[in-house]
Design a protein around this motif. Structure first.
Motif, PDB file in Angstrom:
ATOM      1  N   SER A 114      55.104  45.749  41.811  1.00 36.81           N
ATOM      2  CA  SER A 114      55.329  45.856  40.368  1.00 36.81           C
ATOM      3  C   SER A 114      55.157  44.507  39.689  1.00 36.81           C
ATOM      4  N   LEU A 115      55.697  43.451  40.313  1.00 36.13           N
ATOM      5  CA  LEU A 115      55.536  42.112  39.749  1.00 36.13           C
ATOM      6  C   LEU A 115      54.072  41.692  39.737  1.00 36.13           C
ATOM      7  N   ALA A 116      53.324  42.100  40.759  1.00 33.81           N
ATOM      8  CA  ALA A 116      51.902  41.770  40.801  1.00 33.81           C
ATOM      9  C   ALA A 116      51.170  42.380  39.612  1.00 33.81           C
ATOM     10  N   VAL A 117      51.452  43.632  39.317  1.00 32.26           N
ATOM     11  CA  VAL A 117      50.797  44.326  38.195  1.00 32.26           C
ATOM     12  C   VAL A 117      51.244  43.732  36.864  1.00 32.26           C
ATOM     13  N   VAL A 118      52.561  43.578  36.709  1.00 33.46           N
ATOM     14  CA  VAL A 118      53.103  43.082  35.434  1.00 33.46           C
ATOM     15  C   VAL A 118      52.607  41.666  35.155  1.00 33.46           C
ATOM     16  N   SER A 119      52.592  40.805  36.171  1.00 30.88           N
ATOM     17  CA  SER A 119      52.176  39.416  35.959  1.00 30.88           C
ATOM     18  C   SER A 119      50.705  39.326  35.572  1.00 30.88           C
ATOM     19  N   THR A 120      49.866  40.164  36.176  1.00 28.39           N
ATOM     20  CA  THR A 120      48.447  40.145  35.846  1.00 28.39           C
ATOM     21  C   THR A 120      48.221  40.580  34.397  1.00 28.39           C
ATOM     22  N   LEU A 121      48.894  41.647  33.999  1.00 24.76           N
ATOM     23  CA  LEU A 121      48.779  42.105  32.610  1.00 24.76           C
ATOM     24  C   LEU A 121      49.380  41.085  31.648  1.00 24.76           C
ATOM     25  N   TRP A 122      50.476  40.462  32.050  1.00 22.42           N
ATOM     26  CA  TRP A 122      51.127  39.446  31.211  1.00 22.42           C
ATOM     27  C   TRP A 122      50.152  38.312  30.921  1.00 22.42           C
ATOM     28  N   PHE A 123      49.528  37.786  31.989  1.00 22.26           N
ATOM     29  CA  PHE A 123      48.579  36.692  31.805  1.00 22.26           C
ATOM     30  C   PHE A 123      47.398  37.147  30.948  1.00 22.26           C
ATOM     31  N   GLY A 124      46.866  38.327  31.250  1.00 19.95           N
ATOM     32  CA  GLY A 124      45.691  38.786  30.528  1.00 19.95           C
ATOM     33  C   GLY A 124      45.937  39.001  29.056  1.00 19.95           C
ATOM     34  N   LEU A 125      47.089  39.557  28.708  1.00 21.45           N
ATOM     35  CA  LEU A 125      47.376  39.906  27.322  1.00 21.45           C
ATOM     36  C   LEU A 125      47.977  38.761  26.515  1.00 21.45           C
ATOM     37  N   LEU A 126      48.732  37.875  27.175  1.00 22.46           N
ATOM     38  CA  LEU A 126      49.433  36.816  26.447  1.00 22.46           C
ATOM     39  C   LEU A 126      48.855  35.421  26.655  1.00 22.46           C
ATOM     40  N   VAL A 127      48.062  35.233  27.696  1.00 24.69           N
ATOM     41  CA  VAL A 127      47.452  33.916  27.942  1.00 24.69           C
ATOM     42  C   VAL A 127      45.932  34.076  27.823  1.00 24.69           C
ATOM     43  N   ASN A 128      45.261  34.427  28.905  1.00 26.65           N
ATOM     44  CA  ASN A 128      43.844  34.800  28.878  1.00 26.65           C
ATOM     45  C   ASN A 128      43.499  35.439  30.218  1.00 26.65           C
ATOM     46  N   TRP A 129      42.353  36.098  30.251  1.00 25.23           N
ATOM     47  CA  TRP A 129      42.005  36.854  31.450  1.00 25.23           C
ATOM     48  C   TRP A 129      41.518  35.962  32.584  1.00 25.23           C
ATOM     49  N   ALA A 130      41.061  34.753  32.255  1.00 26.96           N
ATOM     50  CA  ALA A 130      40.693  33.816  33.322  1.00 26.96           C
ATOM     51  C   ALA A 130      41.928  33.439  34.133  1.00 26.96           C
ATOM     52  N   SER A 131      43.018  33.151  33.432  1.00 18.79           N
ATOM     53  CA  SER A 131      44.272  32.827  34.111  1.00 18.79           C
ATOM     54  C   SER A 131      44.819  34.037  34.860  1.00 18.79           C
ATOM     55  N   ALA A 132      44.625  35.227  34.293  1.00 19.91           N
ATOM     56  CA  ALA A 132      45.070  36.447  34.969  1.00 19.91           C
ATOM     57  C   ALA A 132      44.349  36.631  36.296  1.00 19.91           C
ATOM     58  N   ALA A 133      43.029  36.375  36.296  1.00 17.51           N
ATOM     59  CA  ALA A 133      42.248  36.520  37.524  1.00 17.51           C
ATOM     60  C   ALA A 133      42.682  35.501  38.571  1.00 17.51           C
ATOM     61  N   LEU A 134      42.928  34.265  38.144  1.00 19.76           N
ATOM     62  CA  LEU A 134      43.379  33.227  39.075  1.00 19.76           C
ATOM     63  C   LEU A 134      44.762  33.555  39.623  1.00 19.76           C
ATOM     64  N   SER A 135      45.625  34.072  38.764  1.00 20.98           N
ATOM     65  CA  SER A 135      46.969  34.437  39.193  1.00 20.98           C
ATOM     66  C   SER A 135      46.934  35.542  40.242  1.00 20.98           C
ATOM     67  N   LEU A 136      46.161  36.571  39.977  1.00 23.31           N
ATOM     68  CA  LEU A 136      46.038  37.673  40.932  1.00 23.31           C
ATOM     69  C   LEU A 136      45.388  37.186  42.221  1.00 23.31           C
ATOM     70  N   GLY A 137      44.404  36.305  42.099  1.00 28.76           N
ATOM     71  CA  GLY A 137      43.760  35.751  43.284  1.00 28.76           C
ATOM     72  C   GLY A 137      44.736  34.964  44.151  1.00 28.76           C
TER      73      GLY A 137
END
Length: 313
Positions: A114-137
């Motif tokens: 759940s944290l993996a999903v929420v954190s990826t969406l959090w980064f993508g929606l509130l920061v940017n999708w580049a950071s979301a991809a790096l976070s998930l990676g």
């Protein structure tokens, strides 16, 4: 040595259904390994200052920190889920929530995913999708590559598995700029070469724990002299890489002075450990934890200098 209860976790859950809500909340927080996340944030926020060349948007800093905590917390929870069998047999991990039975394995699995999903969406929606991809990676690298593939198979586990701990540097940079740069790459490499000589001294201290569960950390399969030599080699490379920010034009005299001074002290401690290992010193007199504790101070000082350099230099 304290006896370890080797019964399956389910048998040790006597009365766990009556654990207080407060204890369960603390257990879920423990799954995220907050002390490790502190180190990750120490390497994330200062890079945002360097990328901005000053003070970044504070709401962006907050969003990045929260996202980073959620992502790293999810990775750590999944790590505890996968390693719960060996955690039960190691002295330093036998009080973790899945070992004591305060939480069920299924709860940790759902929590981590759940944290993996929420954190990826959090980064993508509130920061940017580049950071979301790096976070998930970073999360996938830590869970799949390090925990599942490397940790129990090779003494180089912490070397290559440590890449996951380097990615917060890139996340910090990309959260401000949306891209990456050579400056971010240099700091990524600093953490890459810092991780083995940071963790190997701790592994030397608790190598009996790792040997008991068959995890081939370098100190388990190699003599102290070999481990100390590797620590010195990685330390010299780390210090050299840390000084590249100045000639590349990403930092000025203040950062360079702090990095050089902290690096000299690190090298002193690393060579002192090697000298004790060569002399055949064992037990408490080896003082391997001196370098481990200094490594945390070192990375804090260097990245604090990263944040302050735009204002001073």
């Amino acid at each position: 040595m304290t006896a370890v209860d080797s019964r399956p976790v389910a048998e040790r859950r006597q009365g766990s259904d009556h654990v207080t809500a407060g204890a369960r909340v603390k257990a879920f927080v423990a799954l995220t390994k907050p002390r490790i996340i502190e180190l990750l944030l120490i390497t994330t926020v200062p890079v945002m200052f360097l990328a901005e060349g000053g003070v970044p948007d504070l709401w962006l800093v907050l969003a990045t920190c929260v996202g980073g905590y959620l992502s790293a917390g999810g990775a750590n929870a999944l790590n505890m889920y996968i390693d719960r069998d060996i955690d039960a047999l190691m002295d330093r991990t036998r009080n973790r929530p899945l070992v004591t039975g305060v939480l069920r394995p299924a709860e940790a699995l759902v929590f981590g995913m759940s944290l993996a999903v929420v954190s990826t969406l959090w980064f993508g929606l509130l920061v940017n999708w580049a950071s979301a991809a790096l976070s998930l990676g970073a999360l996938l690298f830590y869970v799949v590559v390090y925990t599942m593939l490397l940790k129990r198979r090779t003494s180089q586990n912490i070397v290559w598995g440590g890449i996951a701990g380097c990615l917060p540097v890139l996340i910090g940079w990309s959260s401000v700029t949306g891209t990456l740069s050579w400056g971010a790459a240099v700091l990524f490499l600093v953490i890459f070469f810092w991780t083995p000589p940071h963790y190997w001294p701790l592994s030397m201290k608790v190598k009996e724990d790792y040997a008991r569960v068959g995890v081939p950390m370098l100190p388990v399969i190699a003599a102290n002299t070999v481990v100390a030599r590797q620590i010195v080699v990685y330390s010299w490379i780390m210090v050299g890489v840390s000084l590249l920010l100045w000639p590349l034009g990403y930092a000025g005299w203040f950062y360079t002075a702090v990095a050089a001074a902290a690096g000299c002290w690190w090298l002193w401690e690393a060579h002192a450990l090697q000298a004790r290992a060569r002399a055949g010193v064992r037990g408490a007199k080896l003082k391997e934890m001196r370098l481990f504790h200094w490594s945390i101070t070192y990375v804090s000082l260097v990245f604090l200098a990263v944040a302050l350099d735009p204002f001073i230099s």
